[in-house]
Design a protein around this motif. Structure first.
Motif: not given
Length: 142
Positions: A25-46
Motif C-alpha cells: 500500500v506504499f503507492k496509495e499512502q504516498f498519494e494520500e499523503g501528497h508525498i513524492q517517494p524518494k525512490y522512483s522504483e518504489s513498489g517495483s521488484p528492484k
C-alpha cells in the motif's frame, strides 16, 4: 515449557521507528499523503520493498507481505509499544506507522504511545535528538 524458551528474556516494551509494515500500500499512502517517494522504483521488484519479498512486484506478493507484517502477529500478550514516524517520510509512508498503531490498539486493547514528528523524514537525521532520546528513555522506564 520448552527448555529452550525458559531462558529467553521477556520482552516488555517495543520501540517501532518509522518502519515499513505493508509494502503493498506504499503507492496509495504516498498519494494520500501528497508525498513524492524518494525512490522512483518504489513498489517495483528492484525496490527495497520488492527485494524484501523475494524480488517480486509487491502486488504479487500478498503472502510474503502478510508474513512480514508484525501487525498480523499482535495479540493480547503483546508488550507495550512506542511508535514514531515523520509525517514527510519519503521512504516509508507515515500512514504505515499510524495504521500499525491502530491495529495494535484494536487487537491488544492497549493504548500505544506515539510520537508523530510534523515534517519529519525517514531515518536518524530527524530522530537522533536529545528530545527523542528522552522520550524513548521515559517510555522504557515507565
Amino acid at each position: 515449557m520448552n527448555d529452550n524458551l525458559k531462558d529467553m528474556p521477556e520482552i516488555k516494551k517495543v520501540i517501532a521507528s518509522y518502519g515499513p509494515y505493508e509494502f503493498d500500500v506504499f503507492k496509495e499512502q504516498f498519494e494520500e499523503g501528497h508525498i513524492q517517494p524518494k525512490y522512483s522504483e518504489s513498489g517495483s521488484p528492484k525496490s527495497f520493498e520488492g527485494l524484501a519479498v523475494a524480488g517480486l512486484p509487491v502486488e504479487e506478493a500478498s503472502i510474503q507481505i502478510a508474513q512480514g507484517n508484525p501487525a498480523n502477529y499482535f495479540s493480547k500478550k503483546m508488550p507495550e509499544i512506542f511508535a514514531m514516524a515523520g509525517t514527510a517520510d519519503q521512504v516509508v509512508p507515515f500512514q504505515q506507522s499510524v495504521k500499525m498503531v491502530e491495529r495494535y490498539e484494536k487487537m491488544t486493547g492497549k493504548k500505544a504511545k506515539t510520537y508523530w514528528l510534523e515534517g519529519g523524514h525517514h531515518g536518524i537525521n530527524d530522530f537522533d535528538t536529545d528530545d527523542v532520546k528522552e522520550l524513548k528513555l521515559s517510555f522504557l522506564n515507565e
